[in-house]
Write an enzyme that holds these catalytic residues in place. Structure first.
Site, PDB file in Angstrom:
ATOM      1  N   ASN A   1      33.770  23.276  52.058  1.00 27.23           N
ATOM      2  CA  ASN A   1      34.632  24.256  51.377  1.00 27.23           C
ATOM      3  C   ASN A   1      35.776  23.476  50.757  1.00 27.23           C
ATOM      4  OD1 ASN A   1      33.116  26.223  52.535  1.00 27.23           O
ATOM      5  ND2 ASN A   1      34.690  26.923  53.964  1.00 27.23           N
ATOM      6  N   GLY A   2      36.200  23.858  49.585  1.00 28.55           N
ATOM      7  CA  GLY A   2      37.330  23.176  48.954  1.00 28.55           C
ATOM      8  C   GLY A   2      36.900  22.512  47.662  1.00 28.55           C
TER       9      GLY A   2
ATOM     10  N   LYS B   1      42.354  47.705  42.390  1.00 29.76           N
ATOM     11  CA  LYS B   1      41.246  48.168  43.252  1.00 29.76           C
ATOM     12  C   LYS B   1      40.070  48.611  42.397  1.00 29.76           C
ATOM     13  CE  LYS B   1      42.008  46.851  46.131  1.00 29.76           C
ATOM     14  NZ  LYS B   1      43.070  46.141  46.776  1.00 29.76           N
TER      15      LYS B   1
ATOM     16  N   GLU C   1      48.341  48.261  41.930  1.00 33.94           N
ATOM     17  CA  GLU C   1      47.349  48.091  42.995  1.00 33.94           C
ATOM     18  C   GLU C   1      46.160  49.034  42.782  1.00 33.94           C
ATOM     19  OE1 GLU C   1      46.705  45.978  45.120  1.00 33.94           O
ATOM     20  OE2 GLU C   1      45.495  46.949  46.649  1.00 33.94           O
TER      21      GLU C   1
ATOM     22  N   CYS D   1      33.928  30.590  50.516  1.00 38.87           N
ATOM     23  CA  CYS D   1      32.853  29.860  51.185  1.00 38.87           C
ATOM     24  C   CYS D   1      33.000  30.011  52.690  1.00 38.87           C
ATOM     25  CB  CYS D   1      32.817  28.386  50.864  1.00 38.87           C
ATOM     26  SG  CYS D   1      32.626  28.003  49.137  1.00 38.87           S
TER      27      CYS D   1
ATOM     28  N   ARG E   1      33.266  35.976  52.679  1.00 41.23           N
ATOM     29  CA  ARG E   1      34.091  34.890  52.135  1.00 41.23           C
ATOM     30  C   ARG E   1      33.465  34.235  50.911  1.00 41.23           C
ATOM     31  NH1 ARG E   1      37.976  33.125  56.126  1.00 41.23           N
ATOM     32  NH2 ARG E   1      38.356  31.471  54.648  1.00 41.23           N
TER      33      ARG E   1
ATOM     34  N   HIS F   1      55.698  51.555  24.930  1.00 36.80           N
ATOM     35  CA  HIS F   1      55.950  50.306  24.211  1.00 36.80           C
ATOM     36  C   HIS F   1      54.674  49.545  23.896  1.00 36.80           C
ATOM     37  CE1 HIS F   1      60.215  50.959  24.779  1.00 36.80           C
ATOM     38  NE2 HIS F   1      59.930  51.273  26.039  1.00 36.80           N
TER      39      HIS F   1
ATOM     40  N   LYS G   1      36.707  36.925  49.771  1.00 39.21           N
ATOM     41  CA  LYS G   1      37.807  37.535  50.528  1.00 39.21           C
ATOM     42  C   LYS G   1      39.055  36.659  50.543  1.00 39.21           C
ATOM     43  CE  LYS G   1      39.707  40.630  53.109  1.00 39.21           C
ATOM     44  NZ  LYS G   1      40.232  41.781  52.366  1.00 39.21           N
TER      45      LYS G   1
ATOM     46  N   GLU H   1      38.328  45.592  40.550  1.00 40.55           N
ATOM     47  CA  GLU H   1      37.633  44.677  41.468  1.00 40.55           C
ATOM     48  C   GLU H   1      36.253  45.175  41.863  1.00 40.55           C
ATOM     49  OE1 GLU H   1      39.932  42.395  44.768  1.00 40.55           O
ATOM     50  OE2 GLU H   1      40.551  44.478  44.878  1.00 40.55           O
TER      51      GLU H   1
ATOM     52  N   TRP I   1      30.887  30.286  47.519  1.00 44.09           N
ATOM     53  CA  TRP I   1      31.536  30.909  46.367  1.00 44.09           C
ATOM     54  C   TRP I   1      31.734  29.754  45.386  1.00 44.09           C
ATOM     55  CZ3 TRP I   1      36.123  30.281  43.643  1.00 44.09           C
ATOM     56  CH2 TRP I   1      36.494  31.340  42.808  1.00 44.09           C
TER      57      TRP I   1
HETATM   58  O1  M6R Z   1      44.452  36.804  51.920  1.00 43.25           O
HETATM   59  P1  M6R Z   1      45.504  37.061  50.890  1.00 43.25           P
HETATM   60  O2  M6R Z   1      46.287  38.281  51.153  1.00 43.25           O
HETATM   61  O3  M6R Z   1      46.416  35.881  50.684  1.00 43.25           O
HETATM   62  O4  M6R Z   1      44.720  37.283  49.543  1.00 43.25           O
HETATM   63  C1  M6R Z   1      45.393  37.454  48.331  1.00 43.25           C
HETATM   64  C2  M6R Z   1      44.473  37.966  47.264  1.00 43.25           C
HETATM   65  O5  M6R Z   1      43.445  37.076  47.021  1.00 43.25           O
HETATM   66  C3  M6R Z   1      43.873  39.331  47.639  1.00 43.25           C
HETATM   67  O6  M6R Z   1      44.868  40.277  47.902  1.00 43.25           O
HETATM   68  C4  M6R Z   1      42.968  39.854  46.512  1.00 43.25           C
HETATM   69  O7  M6R Z   1      43.733  40.189  45.399  1.00 43.25           O
HETATM   70  C5  M6R Z   1      42.144  41.032  47.023  1.00 43.25           C
HETATM   71  N1  M6R Z   1      40.799  40.908  46.561  1.00 43.25           N
HETATM   72  C6  M6R Z   1      42.662  42.342  46.583  1.00 43.25           C
HETATM   73  O8  M6R Z   1      41.867  43.406  46.945  1.00 43.25           O
END
Ligand code: M6R
Length: 612
Positions: free
Chosen positions: A101-102, A489, A485, A2, A27, A508, A607, A492, A75
């Site tokens: 927010n929250g 990626k 990772e 948010c 965000r 396994h 984000k 996501e 969000w």
């Molecule tokens: O801001 P942060 O690094 O604490 O965020 C952690 C995760 O939310 C962040 O890395 C998330 O997994 C990303 N979308 C990855 O691309």
């Protein structure tokens, strides 16, 4: 998670609010809304499911013509993303308008109480309950500030809020508990936001709210207080932020821009921290805890998502070169399993945003239990950066694309620097090996440039596999977290199901998934794990899986085993995850764009996750 924006000053507030919302959209982008106190003191609002652009196209901007206003991009937590659940929220009499927010955890009991008092609600959100609670107290006290304070002492949970009141149109009240909030102090104007990105265009002087604080902001100035009504004096901090850094600069997407910025972002992470003449690594931000780092009996690394993956690479680095037992914990699990922590432990908290609620909570728990906490953070002045015992900024620059790219590689570089600094001081690394690493380090930016130049290769592979429904990513040692990772990626931003595994684990279980429709990305550099990886490739090939091998330049042998090869320059093992991640970022990017996905704002994501 948010975005909040607010404006009070002499300009027309609407353009400032809309521009701010667009900058904050990364965000959260489920819905958006604005409310402005017009020159006749009436409050006019518009809110809508969807992006800010859709909101903007829906309403007549001439109707909102005042210089006090608030806005929000959402969000969803409570209630689906629709027009009614969008912020700002307001009470039935339209006196209080509030953006939040929250999460208000006790919203159901407050709702019950307010319902008995005759209040009614239209949305499914906890934020609407908080708005009505403010109005409830306003009706009793006839004082906006008192009403906000009283409401906030009743709620449990987290909030960053900005609210306005029709009966007291000369002010905006903002408050914070566990969700970032700040305001920029300009000349005769104040810009409120949950993120500096919405402020920097107007002023670089920013006041950050701490938990339990609120501010009453008027045209002529502001008062900062605790919610217990104690006055606080705080100087504005100057933020170094270049507007060009948060714009696309000719690239089609922020993600692509950020991938291509990595030669510079990596250099910025190590710049000024290594004396290449003496070989000494020095991290200014860690000097105060250096003794703790050198005497620690155990390191614990915590973070979420991509930051957690960086932590896993860190574990390999710290154990191999510093010989200190290292554990990596999901921040979201850390505090719930009664961790055994003591004062000899150093807990590293990795976070791009420095605002992730779980990482912040893990950091607080580690501190409470007596550990030394060290932040590895990108956003300067963020909550984690402010609250850790010591820290090092990764200096990757603003990262706007929701999928983390350059922040990941800079987190890896920071972990490598910390490792080398500790290893050097403890004498756990051979001088020859260190010299070799530093030689390699100097060449990294150029090697990253070579990887970027080959983007057509990745585009070609992406085109071949864009319609696949599943992917496997496999790697060993330092490159096992790279596989995780790479898979994250891809899922996501392209919504293709993908999993990462240590290559040998595949036998396994996951091997059952292999058939001619399964692309398998092998991270196969010429290091000590190479022969084993080749055996794993053979196992997949025997089952007709499609092999995409990430191999070092000059490795011609691997052609025999692979359907597609992506070549990456060779480097020291400690830096290999940095180089190997970049083609995987490109691969995800090109697959997602070929599928027509919005890579900068993938569905359901935000984000920075500032709720638990
Ligand atoms: O801001 P942060 O690094 O604490 O965020 C952690 C995760 O939310 C962040 O890395 C998330 O997994 C990303 N979308 C990855 O691309």
């Amino acid at each position: 998670m948010c975005g909040i924006v607010g404006y009070i000053g002499k300009r027309n507030s609407l353009p400032v609010l809309l521009e701010g919302l667009k900058r904050l959209e990364y965000r959260g982008y489920d819905s958006a809304g604005v409310a402005v106190i017009n020159s006749d003191s009436d409050i006019i609002f518009f809110k809508k499911a969807g992006k800010v652009k859709e909101l903007e196209s829906e309403f007549n901007k001439d109707l909102l013509n005042g210089n006090v206003g608030i806005g929000h991009t959402r969000w969803a937590t409570h209630g689906e993303p629709n027009d009614t659940n969008a912020h700002p929220h307001f009470d039935e009499g339209r006196n209080i308008f509030l953006v939040h927010n929250g999460i208000i955890e006790n919203y159901l009991s407050i709702k019950k109480k307010l319902s008995l008092e005759g209040f009614s609600f239209t949305s499914d959100t906890d934020s609407e309950i908080l708005t009505n609670l403010v109005e409830y107290h306003f009706r009793h006290k006839n004082d906006f500030e008192v009403a906000v304070r009283m409401a906030l002492t009743e709620v449990e949970g987290t909030y960053g809020i900005a609210c306005i009141c029709k009966a007291e149109p000369d002010k905006i009240i903002v408050a914070r508990m566990g969700s970032p909030l700040m305001f920029g102090v300009g000349i005769d104007e104040t810009i409120i936001s949950s993120d500096a990105a919405a402020i920097v265009n107007y002023t670089k002087n920013v006041i950050y709210l701490e938990d339990g604080e609120f501010a009453v902001i008027r045209k002529g100035g502001f008062q900062l207080k605790t919610i217990k009504d104690e006055h606080i004096m705080r100087e504005a901090q100057r933020i170094e932020y270049d507007l060009a850094e948060i714009e696309k600069g000719g690239f089609e997407h922020f993600m692509l821009k950020e991938i291509c910025e990595q030669p510079e972002s990596i250099q910025n992470t190590y710049r000024g921290r290594i004396n290449f003449d003496t070989g000494l690594v020095k991290l200014g931000g860690l000097e105060t805890v250096k003794d703790k780092l050198l005497s620690a009996k155990r390191f614990i690394i915590t973070g979420c998502g991509t930051a957690w993956h960086a932590g896993l690479v860190g574990e390999y680095m710290l154990e191999r070169y510093c010989r200190v037992p290292t554990e990596v914990e999901y921040a979201s699990e850390f505090r719930y399993r009664q961790p055994i922590i003591n004062s000899d432990d150093v807990v590293f908290v990795i976070s791009q945003s420095g605002e992730t609620a779980d990482s912040l909570a893990a950091m607080k728990e580690a501190k409470r239990l007596g550990a030394t906490t060290v932040g590895i953070v990108n956003v300067v002045g963020s909550t984690i950066a402010r609250e850790v015992d010591a820290g090092t900024y990764i200096h990757a620059g603003p990262e706007i694309g929701v999928a983390s790219t350059k922040a990941f590689t800079s987190q890896l570089m920071s972990l490598a620097l910390i490792t080398l600094m500790i290893a050097q001081n403890k004498g756990t690394i051979k001088e020859r090996e260190l010299d070799e690493m530093l030689r390699e380090l100097k060449m990294l930016p150029d090697k990253i440039r070579q990887i970027i130049e080959k983007h057509k290769e990745y585009e070609f592979v992406a085109e071949e596999f864009k319609d696949s429904r599943n992917f496997l990513y496999l790697g060993r040692g330092f490159n096992f977290p790279v596989a995780l990772e790479g898979a994250l990626k891809l899922k996501e931003i392209s919504y293709i199901h993908a999993e990462g595994y240590p290559a040998a684990e595949m036998k396994h279980g996951p091997i059952a998934l292999i058939d001619e429709n399964m692309p398998v990305v092998f991270i196969a550099p010429k290091d000590s794990t190479y022969d084993k990886i080749i055996s794993n490739i053979e196992e997949i090939k025997a089952r007709k899986g499609k092999i995409i091998a990430l191999a070092n330049d000059g490795d011609e042998d691997i052609k025999r085993y692979s359907d597609y090869i992506i070549h990456v320059p060779r480097t020291a093992p400690i830096f290999a995850p940095i180089l190997n991640s970049i083609p995987l970022q490109f691969l995800s990017y090109f697959i997602a764009t070929a599928r027509g996905c919005n890579v900068d704002q993938p569905r359901n994501l935000a984000k920075s996750v500032t709720v638990e």
